[in-house]
Design an enzyme around this catalytic site. Structure first.
Site, PDB file in Angstrom:
ATOM      1  N   SER A   2       1.046  -1.177  -0.025  1.00 22.82           N
ATOM      2  CA  SER A   2      -0.058  -0.087  -0.360  1.00 22.82           C
ATOM      3  C   SER A   2       1.220   1.249  -0.096  1.00 22.82           C
ATOM      4  O   SER A   2       1.981   1.312   0.557  1.00 22.82           O
ATOM      5  CB  SER A   2      -0.785   0.033   1.185  1.00 22.82           C
ATOM      6  OG  SER A   2      -1.321   1.372   1.299  1.00 22.82           O
ATOM      7  N   TYR A  48      -2.475   0.365  10.567  1.00 24.63           N
ATOM      8  CA  TYR A  48      -2.068  -0.361   9.143  1.00 24.63           C
ATOM      9  C   TYR A  48      -0.965   0.344   8.385  1.00 24.63           C
ATOM     10  O   TYR A  48      -0.157  -0.454   8.001  1.00 24.63           O
ATOM     11  CB  TYR A  48      -3.407   0.285   8.660  1.00 24.63           C
ATOM     12  CG  TYR A  48      -3.453  -0.413   7.232  1.00 24.63           C
ATOM     13  CD1 TYR A  48      -3.819  -1.634   6.946  1.00 24.63           C
ATOM     14  CD2 TYR A  48      -3.053   0.779   6.171  1.00 24.63           C
ATOM     15  CE1 TYR A  48      -3.638  -2.025   5.448  1.00 24.63           C
ATOM     16  CE2 TYR A  48      -3.137   0.139   4.622  1.00 24.63           C
ATOM     17  CZ  TYR A  48      -3.545  -1.194   4.371  1.00 24.63           C
ATOM     18  OH  TYR A  48      -3.341  -1.690   3.165  1.00 24.63           O
TER      19      TYR A  48
END
Length: 155
Positions: free
Chosen positions: A55, A68
């Site tokens: 990501s 995250y």
């Protein structure tokens, strides 16, 4: 190809340590376990290619995505460190770090965030998250998000 991952968004005070550990176990240690399984054989064969879908949050943290982002930064550091050793054995490591991707992953994350209990944080933070972050990040994903097919084509 490693593509497993789970998300977590919200004020830090509202996240349990167990949930944080579970996220790190999937997002980071899941990748480590996979690489430990495939790398020795690739090194013996002196060839291979490991593709890791991560990501953009492994390069830049985003508000209310603390844990995250931390897991994706860990993936970034792991892959960057391992690539030098792997290249010696003709093993390539590619790290793909897309921005917003419109999938059920994001939909589930928003649904969980809307149902979450924000009583463990101060009212101002809870309001910023629920009224500003959630509302606006959905719009960003809708307008700027890539499709899984976009990511597959580039990868």
């Amino acid at each position: 190809v490693s593509n497993a991952g789970v998300g977590m968004a919200g004020p830090l005070e509202c996240q349990s340590l167990a949930a944080m550990q579970s996220l790190m176990d999937t997002n980071f240690f899941g990748l480590v376990r996979l690489v430990k399984e495939v790398l020795p054989d690739m090194k013996r064969r002196r060839g291979g290619h490991i593709v890791v879908i991560s990501s953009i949050m492994g390069l830049q943290g985003i508000v209310f995505n603390d844990i995250y982002s931390a897991s994706k930064f860990a993936v970034e550091g792991f892959c960057e460190s391992l690539v030098v050793q792997a290249l010696r054995f003709n093993v390539a490591i590619s790290l793909v770090e897309p921005g917003p991707v419109m999938t059920e992953f994001e939909t589930k994350l928003y649904e969980e965030a809307e149902r979450a209990d924000y009583s463990r944080t101060d009212p101002e933070t809870a309001e910023i998250f629920t009224k500003l972050y959630l509302r606006n990040s959905k719009d960003v994903f809708t307008s700027l998000g890539q499709t899984p097919e976009d990511i597959a084509e580039v990868t």
